[in-house]
Design a protein around this motif. Structure first.
Motif, short mmCIF file in Angstrom:
data_model
loop_
_atom_site.label_atom_id
_atom_site.label_comp_id
_atom_site.label_asym_id
_atom_site.label_seq_id
_atom_site.Cartn_x
_atom_site.Cartn_y
_atom_site.Cartn_z
N GLU A 1 0.76 -1.40 -0.38
CA GLU A 1 0.11 -0.29 0.13
C GLU A 1 0.79 1.59 0.03
N ILE A 2 0.75 2.57 -1.31
CA ILE A 2 1.78 3.38 -1.04
C ILE A 2 0.21 4.75 -1.18
N GLY A 3 0.63 5.87 -0.37
CA GLY A 3 -0.56 6.60 -0.52
C GLY A 3 0.07 7.53 -1.06
N PHE A 4 -0.30 7.79 -2.14
CA PHE A 4 -0.68 8.54 -3.58
C PHE A 4 -1.80 8.66 -4.00
N ARG A 5 -2.46 10.03 -4.34
CA ARG A 5 -3.95 10.09 -4.46
C ARG A 5 -3.55 10.64 -6.12
N HIS A 6 -5.20 10.93 -6.27
CA HIS A 6 -4.89 11.68 -8.00
C HIS A 6 -4.48 13.06 -7.71
N GLY A 7 -3.86 14.05 -8.67
CA GLY A 7 -3.12 14.46 -8.47
C GLY A 7 -1.91 15.30 -7.49
N ASP A 8 -1.23 13.90 -7.12
CA ASP A 8 -0.34 14.17 -6.73
C ASP A 8 1.05 14.35 -7.27
N THR A 9 2.43 15.01 -6.75
CA THR A 9 3.14 14.76 -7.93
C THR A 9 3.95 14.03 -7.40
#
Lengths: 334, 276, 290
Positions: free
Chosen positions: A305-313
């Motif tokens: 699980e990695i914590g990236f979401r829509h719009g993140d750089t």
């Protein structure tokens, strides 16, 4: 024995040449998978080997004997069709016995062979049913049973699993592999599913527009694809291709990086982009990253699980020794 | 999804439909009823529907006077003979067109159909003269030949539309299993196509049984089937209503029964697969 | 999709059917064509001679030809009108849910299985006879003069008889077509505010159009050749009042033994039938591609 050699064979339908001159050597006992996108000629090639189609030119040798002009019934091959092609008006027993009946084998021997095949395939309890009363997986096993009793020089499979649901497909894949382990008979298997190819084959033949793009073991194709087509076709998710400034840095027209060979970071890395979509599967996370100068989003596969979401750089770094380089002919640069 | 229909509406439709159905069927019903009357009751005024003395006398008279069973057996031989012969010729042809289609298959099919469109009267004279000169006039063999030929296109077409629905892979599987061409047709194709072959058989028996151009023009006495037998009642025996009815009932009963069994396939057969 | 081996077998297996039909077509057709240019009467054998177009001139200028042509068109047109309109209405009715659908279907389809000679005689004697027929009885019951159908309206009577035989065919095909209409389409139209008439005009009729064309073409082929019904009822009379082209040619060839004239008529009939056939074949041919 089951050694098959294709010698400069071609196939044309009318003016359209679907198979340009092609050579292939299949050794005894090998599990060979023909894989390629639909319309690549893999099924036609199988049907040429089966004798269900005539070659336009070239020779087919089976066990050292020229079989080009031999009708399908006499080639000593057995085929499992996509639709299973069971005889709906015959019981399972009669379906399996049909090739023996055609060969004029006596009734007692037929029964013994059918019983043996049924036992191997767990069909003993279903011998008196009609195909219409069986599940998809059972029908598939009947089709295999019908092939086994012939004791063929080679088995031909034409996309045999494409009519089954996902779970059953995995099961049957294992069963067919086990069957190959125990029979040690040559098998030629056609599929468009590269996962089936990777998991089952001793040798994969990648076809594209009737041409053989590469022949090799699954891992050879994965690690050293001969060209961009094979690189894109083998492996899931697909390899990312980058050109322009990304490629010139590596002295290539195009470079390819597999999604599993990219590491991600919030703060620093080789390339930078924005997350378009992130898919969380639990075991893996797929990120689709938009980058300047790249047409299609770049796919990244991370474990866990990695914590990236829509719009993140996001910053991406390719594993240095896993970068595939291709020249302007799309061929691999060693 | 079907919706619940109010019972009142359904009752209304039921009454209308039954009224129309009985009206259309009435001439047949009336013929059957009349066949059990005496000649006097058959023309009684007012006509009696059910309350008359039922008798089988007309049936025995028809048989005695004009040898009904000979005509009946002519009809059976001619219709079954021409249909079976037609199937024997058509099954291989339909196999070819359905499973080994070539560039010209469609043209051949359309051409076969076009022979069916030939008005029979256009070739009446040559056939009549050829039959006269070869001694085929008024023979069952001659009629079997003609009816086989006129129905062959329909048989080929019907079989073709049925065969086309059988996946070619199954026949290929048989080939891979070592079946020769004839084994493939006998052990695999034919058993699978039994429903289609059966309905083709039925429809063609009906068509041949009722064929009334060639049977009337090419027969006199010996080979006359029921169509010609009934035509002989046009005068003056036609005035004996009860006997005419008995003869008619016997002529149509077998085919009505076959027809009712095959009504579903009728549509496909008569429209050459254009409506299913 | 086959091998040379199977293609050769296919050619072999199709050839009996093709050769037989080819013979059936070419031999009599060319004989008809040849006879049509001969003076040839069966009563005066051995006097055959080439006459060129004379037979055609006689046949085409004979008043009987025009009578027969008109009658043929009226017969075909009349029967088509009755069976198509009746067939659509009946199909709409039978498509509704009601009790005893199966039985009513059987009742409606029955006339199609009645051989032409039987239906013609039953109608002629038991219904249309001016003395003992049922119609005469009802006329008398209502205080009317019984009508002698076959003498005073011979063609109309024959149209009625033939229409009765063909109504089931039209109904059955149109009903089959109607049942193949996706009911969701009708429900969608209903949701869009279409009443029954609208649904009929905008959805059912376009859906039926193809089947109606098929019915028209196939019936036309058969109706052009109506023969037995005329033979056993009116013998083409009175005069030529109920003679159609088929019957005229039959009378000329086998009653007057004029082979030449009859053959010329036969050629004309073939040409007329071909005009219809071309349209029908196009319809069916399109279907083959699907």
């Amino acid at each position: 024995m089951g050694q098959i050699t294709l010698n400069q064979i071609t196939k044309s339908f009318g003016d359209v040449q679907v198979i340009p001159p092609l050579d292939l050597q299949i050794d005894d006992g090998e599990f060979v998978v023909f894989v390629g996108p639909s319309g690549c000629g893999k099924s036609t090639l199988l049907r040429l080997i089966a004798g269900l189609e005539d070659v336009s030119s070239g020779d087919i040798n089976i066990d050292g004997r020229n079989a080009t002009e031999v009708p399908p019934a006499k080639r000593g091959l057995a085929m499992v069709f996509q639709s299973y092609a069971l005889y709906p008006h015959m019981s399972v027993r009669k379906n399996i016995a049909f090739p023996l009946r055609m060969a004029g084998i006596d009734k007692a021997a037929q029964d013994a062979k059918v019983a043996a095949a049924a036992k191997v395939l767990n069909l003993t309890d279903y011998l008196d049913r009609r195909p219409g009363q069986l599940s998809g997986g059972q029908r598939q096993r009947v089709a295999i049973g019908r092939a086994i009793v012939r004791e063929p020089a080679a088995f031909l499979f034409d996309e045999p699993l494409s009519n089954l649901d996902a779970a059953l497909r995995v099961n049957m894949r294992l069963e067919i592999s086990e069957l190959h382990q125990s029979l040690k008979t040559t098998m030629i298997y056609v599929t468009h599913d590269q996962v089936e190819a990777m998991t089952m084959a001793d040798k994969i033949v990648v076809l594209h527009a009737g041409r053989i793009e590469q022949v090799g073991s699954p891992l050879e194709l994965y690690h050293t694809p001969r060209n961009k087509f094979v690189a894109g076709f083998i492996g899931s998710p697909k390899m990312n291709f980058l050109s322009g400034r990304f490629a010139t840095e590596f002295d290539a027209a195009t470079i390819g990086v597999r999604p599993e060979h990219l590491t991600v970071s919030h703060s620093d890395g080789k390339w930078v982009g924005k997350v378009a979509v992130s898919e969380h599967l639990g075991s893996d996370t797929f990120l689709y990253v938009d980058m300047d100068g790249v047409d299609e989003p770049v796919t990244v596969r991370s474990t866990g699980e990695i914590g990236f979401r829509h719009g993140d750089t996001v910053h991406l770094t390719p594993t240095a020794d896993k970068i595939h380089r291709f020249d302007n002919q799309d061929l691999r640069i060693a | 999804m079907a919706r619940a229909v109010s019972n009142r509406r359904k009752a209304l439709v039921t009454i209308c439909a039954w009224a129309v159905g009985i009206a259309i069927f009435f001439p047949i019903l009336w013929t059957v009823l009349t066949s059990f009357k005496t000649e006097a009751e058959a023309i009684a005024s007012p006509p009696s529907f059910l309350f008359f003395d039922w008798t089988l006398e007309n049936y025995s008279t028809v048989q005695e006077r004009s040898d009904y069973f000979r005509h009946f057996s002519n009809s059976v031989i001619i219709s079954f003979g021409s249909t079976l012969l037609g199937l024997l010729i058509a099954i291989p042809a339909a196999w070819s067109m359905a499973f080994v289609p070539g560039k010209r298959t469609k043209d051949v099919l359309m051409w076969m159909l076009s022979t069916k469109m030939l008005p029979p009267v256009g070739v009446l004279i040559p056939i009549y003269l050829l039959f006269r000169d070869t001694g085929l006039l008024d023979t069952r063999v001659g009629l079997v030949m003609v009816l086989t030929l006129i129905n062959l296109p329909i048989i080929v077409w019907m079989l073709f539309t049925y065969f086309r629905e059988i996946p070619g892979e199954i026949l290929e599987a048989a080939r891979m299993d070592g079946a020769e061409l004839w084994s493939e047709i006998i052990y695999v194709l034919t058993p699978m196509a039994v429903p289609g072959i059966a309905s083709t058989l039925l429809l063609n028996i009906i068509l041949s049984w009722n064929e009334a151009f060639w049977t009337l023009n090419l027969t006199a006495v010996d080979a006359a089937p029921l169509t010609a037998f009934i035509a002989s009642y046009s005068s003056p025996e036609g005035l004996f209503y009860a006997k005419l009815s008995a003869a008619s009932t016997m002529a149509i009963a077998p085919i009505l029964i076959i027809g009712w069994f095959s009504q579903k396939q009728l549509v496909r057969g008569l429209t050459f697969g254009a409506v299913k | 999709m086959a091998t040379q081996h199977s293609r050769a077998a296919a050619r072999l297996m199709i050839s009996p059917a093709v050769l037989l039909l080819l013979g059936w077509m070419i031999i009599p057709l060319s004989m008809t064509l040849y006879f049509s240019f001969l003076r040839y009467n069966l009563l005066i054998p051995g006097m055959e001679e080439w006459t060129g177009w004379t037979n055609y001139e006689f046949f085409l200028t004979d008043p009987a030809f025009f009578a027969a042509l008109t009658n043929t068109l009226l017969l075909v047109g009349g029967v088509l009108l009755i069976t198509i309109i009746g067939g659509v209405l009946l199909a709409l009715l039978l498509d509704q849910p009601f009790w005893g659908q199966g039985i009513v279907r059987i009742l409606v389809i029955a006339p199609f299985f009645v051989m032409p000679t039987v239906s013609a005689l039953v109608w002629k004697n038991m219904f249309m006879n001016p003395v003992n027929g049922l119609f005469a009885y009802f006329a008398k019951f209502l205080g009317l003069q019984p009508f002698d159908f076959l003498s005073h309206a011979p063609l109309f009577s024959i149209i009625l008889i033939v229409a009765w035989q063909w109504l089931p065919f039209a109904t059955l095909i149109l009903l089959t077509a109607l049942q193949s209409l996706d009911s969701e389409q009708l429900e969608a139209a209903e949701m869009d505010g279409a009443n029954f008439l609208n649904r009929f005009v905008f959805i059912m009729v376009p859906h039926l159009a193809r089947s109606i064309t098929v019915v028209i073409l196939i019936q036309t082929i058969f109706l052009l050749s109506v023969f037995a019904e005329i033979l056993v009822t009116t013998n083409g009379g009175p005069g030529y009042a109920s003679t159609n082209l088929t019957y005229l040619i039959y009378a000329q060839s086998l009653l007057q033994f004029d082979v030449g004239g009859g053959s010329a008529g036969g050629v004309v009939a073939i040409i007329l039938a071909n005009i219809v056939a071309i349209f029908l074949m196009r319809m069916i041919g399109k279907n083959l591609e699907a």
